[in-house]
Enzyme design. Structure first.
Site, PDB file in Angstrom:
ATOM      1  N   GLU A 129       0.817  -1.229   0.000  1.00  0.00           N
ATOM      2  CA  GLU A 129       0.000   0.000   0.000  1.00  0.00           C
ATOM      3  C   GLU A 129       0.848   1.275   0.000  1.00  0.00           C
ATOM      4  O   GLU A 129       0.727   2.131   0.881  1.00  0.00           O
ATOM      5  CB  GLU A 129      -0.961  -0.035   1.197  1.00  0.00           C
ATOM      6  CG  GLU A 129      -1.808  -1.296   1.195  1.00  0.00           C
ATOM      7  CD  GLU A 129      -2.750  -1.435   2.392  1.00  0.00           C
ATOM      8  OE1 GLU A 129      -2.810  -0.513   3.226  1.00  0.00           O
ATOM      9  OE2 GLU A 129      -3.398  -2.484   2.490  1.00  0.00           O
ATOM     10  N   GLU A 244      -5.418 -10.645  -1.974  1.00  0.00           N
ATOM     11  CA  GLU A 244      -6.242 -10.556  -0.756  1.00  0.00           C
ATOM     12  C   GLU A 244      -7.743 -10.567  -1.094  1.00  0.00           C
ATOM     13  O   GLU A 244      -8.543  -9.909  -0.461  1.00  0.00           O
ATOM     14  CB  GLU A 244      -5.885  -9.289   0.042  1.00  0.00           C
ATOM     15  CG  GLU A 244      -4.415  -9.167   0.367  1.00  0.00           C
ATOM     16  CD  GLU A 244      -4.078  -7.983   1.239  1.00  0.00           C
ATOM     17  OE1 GLU A 244      -5.005  -7.353   1.790  1.00  0.00           O
ATOM     18  OE2 GLU A 244      -2.887  -7.673   1.403  1.00  0.00           O
TER      19      GLU A 244
END
Ligand code: G3I
Length: 331
Positions: A129, A244
């Site tokens: 991220e 994910e």
């Protein structure tokens, strides 16, 4: 379980899931479901700084070692998540402020952790991220201990260090919010591509981009936008994986058959958009069963009904989402 090899009858794309440490130890049905469905595992925790680094001078590997032992006993591979992130950082790291200190701490951490698992963990979310979450058009670098002290250079340092320690490991930059048909997701796709281009220009090693794919259940997938990003990455010899996958179903209808069908369709749309360009190197969901998911912590349903974001029900029954995944993996 297999290692996802393409031998006859084996899945052509390895499938796996994030594994929660507690249930891995005390829920036999959970362990059996992991062995039944997965060729890959990744720790939901364990390899984050907050788990690994009680203090500046120590490492606590008991959780990832436990997962790696489980993986090896069951013919599975293990992914490493994650070496550099803004979140899940222990308090003591707030004292890291100078560039020199940040570079030293990040480098030492990666050398120690990747070195311990060299040859055992073939794929790492080296940077997790990196993009900021603001919805402005120009999505910049997410603030973190690393970005504050080093700017974007922390990404290069992390990737170069991981590659130097384990040249055979797949080095991944992993991010979320890349899949939906929204202006914000479009801006994130463009910013991620720009980051990858700059890394390529600097000769920084990078093998793949991880689409976290926490799919908003109430938003369409931007199939053209996703396919375009995957094609642009492929043109730079960058692979993709789904890291994910789950579907945030808090605003989806209460009726289970309808809700599960929408969830499966979102998954089909995303995987189809990627497969129209290339084969992902792996597909992992963030958890395997609705019994253990992060989603309700952040997206609790207003009707009080349990969330259903994952491929298996809370009693380990496969849902349409699992069929949608297996149609792609061949599992
Ligand atoms: O283990 C402690 C426990 O001892 C303590 O009593 C309890 C209460 O504070 O906290 C427990 O730690 C929690 C940990 O999960 C283990 O359950 C942390 O508070 C909690 O913040 C942590 O949340 C995880 C989160 O990342 C932050 O690390 C979620 O389980 C995990 O699903 C989530 O996963 C992230 C990926 O790493 C990155 N992409 C987004 C994804 C979802 O947020």
């Amino acid at each position: 379980a297999t290692d996802g090899a393409t031998a006859a009858g084996q899945p052509k794309i390895p499938f796996g899931a994030a594994v929660r440490d507690g249930p891995l130890q005390d829920d036999e049905a959970y362990r059996q479901a992991l062995v039944q469905y997965c060729q890959l595992v990744v720790g939901e925790g364990g390899l984050k700084w907050v788990d690994l680094r009680p203090d500046r001078s120590s490492f606590d590997f008991h959780q990832p070692d436990r997962l790696l032992a489980f993986a090896r006993q069951n013919g599975m591979k293990m992914r490493g998540h994650t070496l550099a992130w803004y979140a899940a950082m222990p308090e003591w790291t707030n004292a890291i402020t100078s560039a020199a200190e940040a570079e030293r701490e990040l480098t030492t951490h990666i050398e120690t952790v990747v070195g311990r698992y060299r040859g055992e963990i073939p794929s790492w979310d080296v940077v997790n991220e990196p993009l900021s979450d603001d919805s402005s058009a120009s999505v910049g670098l997410r603030d973190s201990v690393w970005a504050a002290a080093l700017g974007e250079r922390y990404v290069d340092i992390a990737l170069r260090t991981a590659h130097a320690v384990d040249p055979r490991a797949q080095l991944v930059i992993n991010d979320y919010g890349l899949e939906a048909a929204t202006e914000k997701a479009r801006a994130r796709r463009l910013s991620l591509l720009d980051l990858v281009r700059r890394l390529r220009d600097r000769g920084t090693p990078l093998d793949a981009v991880g689409f976290q794919a926490h799919l908003p259940g109430d938003l369409d997938i931007d199939t053209d936008g996703v396919s375009q990003l995957v094609a642009d990455l492929k043109s730079m010899d960058i692979e993709v994986l789904v890291t994910e996958l789950d579907v945030i179903d808090d605003t989806l209808p209460a009726e289970i058959i309808e809700r599960d069908a929408i969830v499966a369709r979102r998954v089909q749309d995303l995987l189809g958009a990627i497969l129209s360009v290339t084969q992902p190197t792996a597909i992992l969901t963030w958890g395997l069963t609705d019994r253990y998911t992060w989603v309700p912590i952040w997206y609790k349903r207003g009707d009080g009904k349990p969330n259903r974001p994952l491929p298996l029900t809370d009693t380990f029954e496969p849902k349409p989402m699992m069929q949608a995944i297996q149609a792609v993996t061949g599992g």
